[in-house]
Design a protein around this motif. Structure first.
Motif, PDB file in Angstrom:
ATOM      1  N   ARG A 184       0.876  -1.182   0.000  1.00 56.41           N
ATOM      2  CA  ARG A 184       0.000   0.000   0.000  1.00 56.41           C
ATOM      3  C   ARG A 184       0.902   1.217   0.000  1.00 56.41           C
ATOM      4  N   ARG A 185       0.305   2.404  -0.083  1.00 59.62           N
ATOM      5  CA  ARG A 185       1.115   3.612  -0.059  1.00 59.62           C
ATOM      6  C   ARG A 185       1.559   3.941   1.366  1.00 59.62           C
ATOM      7  N   LEU A 186       2.756   4.449   1.483  1.00 64.23           N
ATOM      8  CA  LEU A 186       3.281   4.910   2.770  1.00 64.23           C
ATOM      9  C   LEU A 186       2.690   6.296   3.041  1.00 64.23           C
ATOM     10  N   VAL A 187       2.123   6.489   4.220  1.00 65.38           N
ATOM     11  CA  VAL A 187       1.416   7.732   4.538  1.00 65.38           C
ATOM     12  C   VAL A 187       2.282   8.625   5.423  1.00 65.38           C
ATOM     13  N   VAL A 188       2.525   9.838   4.954  1.00 59.24           N
ATOM     14  CA  VAL A 188       3.343  10.799   5.693  1.00 59.24           C
ATOM     15  C   VAL A 188       2.518  12.058   5.956  1.00 59.24           C
ATOM     16  N   VAL A 189       2.408  12.444   7.220  1.00 55.24           N
ATOM     17  CA  VAL A 189       1.716  13.671   7.610  1.00 55.24           C
ATOM     18  C   VAL A 189       2.762  14.666   8.101  1.00 55.24           C
ATOM     19  N   GLY A 190       2.691  15.888   7.599  1.00 52.96           N
ATOM     20  CA  GLY A 190       3.667  16.902   7.983  1.00 52.96           C
ATOM     21  C   GLY A 190       3.009  18.204   8.382  1.00 52.96           C
ATOM     22  N   ARG A 200      -5.183  14.114  13.085  1.00 55.49           N
ATOM     23  CA  ARG A 200      -5.087  13.894  11.645  1.00 55.49           C
ATOM     24  C   ARG A 200      -4.207  12.678  11.349  1.00 55.49           C
ATOM     25  N   ALA A 201      -3.151  12.504  12.124  1.00 57.97           N
ATOM     26  CA  ALA A 201      -2.293  11.338  11.928  1.00 57.97           C
ATOM     27  C   ALA A 201      -3.070  10.049  12.161  1.00 57.97           C
ATOM     28  N   ARG A 202      -3.928  10.037  13.175  1.00 60.58           N
ATOM     29  CA  ARG A 202      -4.751   8.853  13.446  1.00 60.58           C
ATOM     30  C   ARG A 202      -5.753   8.640  12.320  1.00 60.58           C
ATOM     31  N   ALA A 203      -6.364   9.721  11.860  1.00 59.82           N
ATOM     32  CA  ALA A 203      -7.368   9.612  10.798  1.00 59.82           C
ATOM     33  C   ALA A 203      -6.746   9.104   9.493  1.00 59.82           C
ATOM     34  N   GLU A 204      -5.542   9.514   9.219  1.00 61.58           N
ATOM     35  CA  GLU A 204      -4.872   9.116   7.975  1.00 61.58           C
ATOM     36  C   GLU A 204      -4.116   7.798   8.121  1.00 61.58           C
ATOM     37  N   LYS A 205      -4.059   7.264   9.348  1.00 60.02           N
ATOM     38  CA  LYS A 205      -3.274   6.059   9.641  1.00 60.02           C
ATOM     39  C   LYS A 205      -1.829   6.259   9.193  1.00 60.02           C
ATOM     40  N   ALA A 206      -1.262   7.353   9.679  1.00 60.42           N
ATOM     41  CA  ALA A 206       0.068   7.781   9.244  1.00 60.42           C
ATOM     42  C   ALA A 206       1.151   6.783   9.646  1.00 60.42           C
ATOM     43  N   ASP A 207       2.061   6.544   8.721  1.00 56.07           N
ATOM     44  CA  ASP A 207       3.258   5.756   9.024  1.00 56.07           C
ATOM     45  C   ASP A 207       4.353   6.641   9.607  1.00 56.07           C
ATOM     46  N   ALA A 208       4.329   7.921   9.250  1.00 56.69           N
ATOM     47  CA  ALA A 208       5.357   8.846   9.713  1.00 56.69           C
ATOM     48  C   ALA A 208       4.770  10.243   9.865  1.00 56.69           C
ATOM     49  N   VAL A 209       5.324  10.992  10.817  1.00 57.96           N
ATOM     50  CA  VAL A 209       4.910  12.371  11.057  1.00 57.96           C
ATOM     51  C   VAL A 209       6.160  13.242  11.019  1.00 57.96           C
ATOM     52  N   TYR A 262      -0.643   6.507  21.212  1.00 57.88           N
ATOM     53  CA  TYR A 262      -0.403   5.266  20.471  1.00 57.88           C
ATOM     54  C   TYR A 262       0.288   4.227  21.344  1.00 57.88           C
ATOM     55  N   PRO A 263      -0.007   2.939  21.122  1.00 61.44           N
ATOM     56  CA  PRO A 263       0.843   1.883  21.688  1.00 61.44           C
ATOM     57  C   PRO A 263       2.236   1.995  21.080  1.00 61.44           C
ATOM     58  N   ALA A 264       3.241   1.558  21.805  1.00 66.21           N
ATOM     59  CA  ALA A 264       4.620   1.734  21.355  1.00 66.21           C
ATOM     60  C   ALA A 264       4.873   1.109  19.994  1.00 66.21           C
ATOM     61  N   ASP A 265       4.242  -0.036  19.705  1.00 65.29           N
ATOM     62  CA  ASP A 265       4.506  -0.721  18.446  1.00 65.29           C
ATOM     63  C   ASP A 265       3.657  -0.211  17.292  1.00 65.29           C
ATOM     64  N   ARG A 266       2.791   0.767  17.552  1.00 64.48           N
ATOM     65  CA  ARG A 266       1.924   1.305  16.503  1.00 64.48           C
ATOM     66  C   ARG A 266       2.179   2.786  16.225  1.00 64.48           C
ATOM     67  N   ARG A 267       3.050   3.392  17.003  1.00 64.41           N
ATOM     68  CA  ARG A 267       3.304   4.825  16.856  1.00 64.41           C
ATOM     69  C   ARG A 267       3.988   5.117  15.528  1.00 64.41           C
ATOM     70  N   PRO A 268       3.594   6.199  14.856  1.00 63.79           N
ATOM     71  CA  PRO A 268       4.287   6.580  13.620  1.00 63.79           C
ATOM     72  C   PRO A 268       5.744   6.947  13.903  1.00 63.79           C
ATOM     73  N   VAL A 269       6.566   6.850  12.893  1.00 60.46           N
ATOM     74  CA  VAL A 269       7.933   7.363  12.975  1.00 60.46           C
ATOM     75  C   VAL A 269       7.850   8.875  13.115  1.00 60.46           C
ATOM     76  N   LEU A 270       8.509   9.416  14.125  1.00 59.34           N
ATOM     77  CA  LEU A 270       8.461  10.846  14.400  1.00 59.34           C
ATOM     78  C   LEU A 270       9.762  11.506  13.971  1.00 59.34           C
TER      79      LEU A 270
END
Length: 236
Positions: A87-93, A143-152, A179-187
């Protein structure tokens, strides 16, 4: 030989030039030559001073953050994301807090890019959500939760009263709480006044300083997210 520029709260005059030379001399420049002086309004003067310094530098004690991931081409990034995520990698900035300087986040996120490299919008397998300026931390988390972001990605330019540090710490704490530790986006935090060695202090995974290109960010994201996914699968 070094060149130093600074401003003194003095009207432009011969006395001000002498004061500039004296200040540079006290900072270790000997001889110190004032090679440029220009009035900055009625009460300030800008100086450029040139001279010799004799301080010794121990290169073995210099601490830097070395790049520990391979640089990939856009084609390689797209292939790695497609293969690993399917799938596409989702990045929120965003620029958070009262910071309204979007040049940095736009250089990384927008298709026009920076330093001859296209931004993340150019990558076919990356979905970019650029929230722009003056975004609150709760808005960013939501917004990161809504977009299911992989990275912020957070950009900070304003540094008055250490606003860039305080805002980034607030952001990282909010994501760790949400977020749980194993589900948190890359910050990721970025900006011209950040030290790349501050990641641990700020609570983020990576700090990118001035001069960072979109390709470096994309390569880092692939390295981190693909590695995390593989680690969760193997349990190692």
């Amino acid at each position: 030989m070094v060149q130093l520029s600074f401003t003194l709260p003095m009207p432009h005059s011969k006395v001000a030039e002498g004061a500039a030379a004296q200040l540079a001399n006290k900072m270790g420049m000997d001889p110190a030559l004032v090679v440029h002086a220009k009035a900055m309004g009625p009460d300030f003067t800008f100086f450029v001073v040139y001279g010799r310094v004799n301080h010794l530098i121990d290169v073995s004690k210099v601490e830097v953050v070395e790049r520990d991931f391979p640089l990939l081409t856009p084609k390689e990034v797209n292939a790695a994301v497609k293969r690993a995520l399917r799938r596409r990698l989702v990045v929120v900035g965003a620029c958070i807090g009262t910071d309204a300087h979007t040049v940095g986040i736009d250089a990384i996120m927008n298709i026009k890019g920076f330093a001859g490299e296209k931004g993340l919008e150019y990558y076919r397998e990356v979905k970019v959500v650029n929230l722009g300026a003056q975004v609150s931390v709760p808005q960013l988390v939501a917004r990161a939760r809504a977009e299911k972001a992989d990275a912020v990605l957070v950009s900070q330019v304003v540094t008055q009263r250490d606003a860039h540090i305080l805002n980034t710490k607030e952001m990282s704490a909010a994501f760790r709480e949400a977020y749980p530790a194993d589900r948190r986006p890359v910050l990721i935090a970025g900006g011209p006044r950040f030290d790349e060695a501050m990641a641990g202090e700020l609570g983020v995974d990576r700090v990118f300083a001035r001069g960072t290109t979109p390709g470096e960010v994309a390569s880092y994201l692939v390295d981190q997210i693909v590695t995390r996914r593989a680690t969760r699968k193997t349990g190692v």
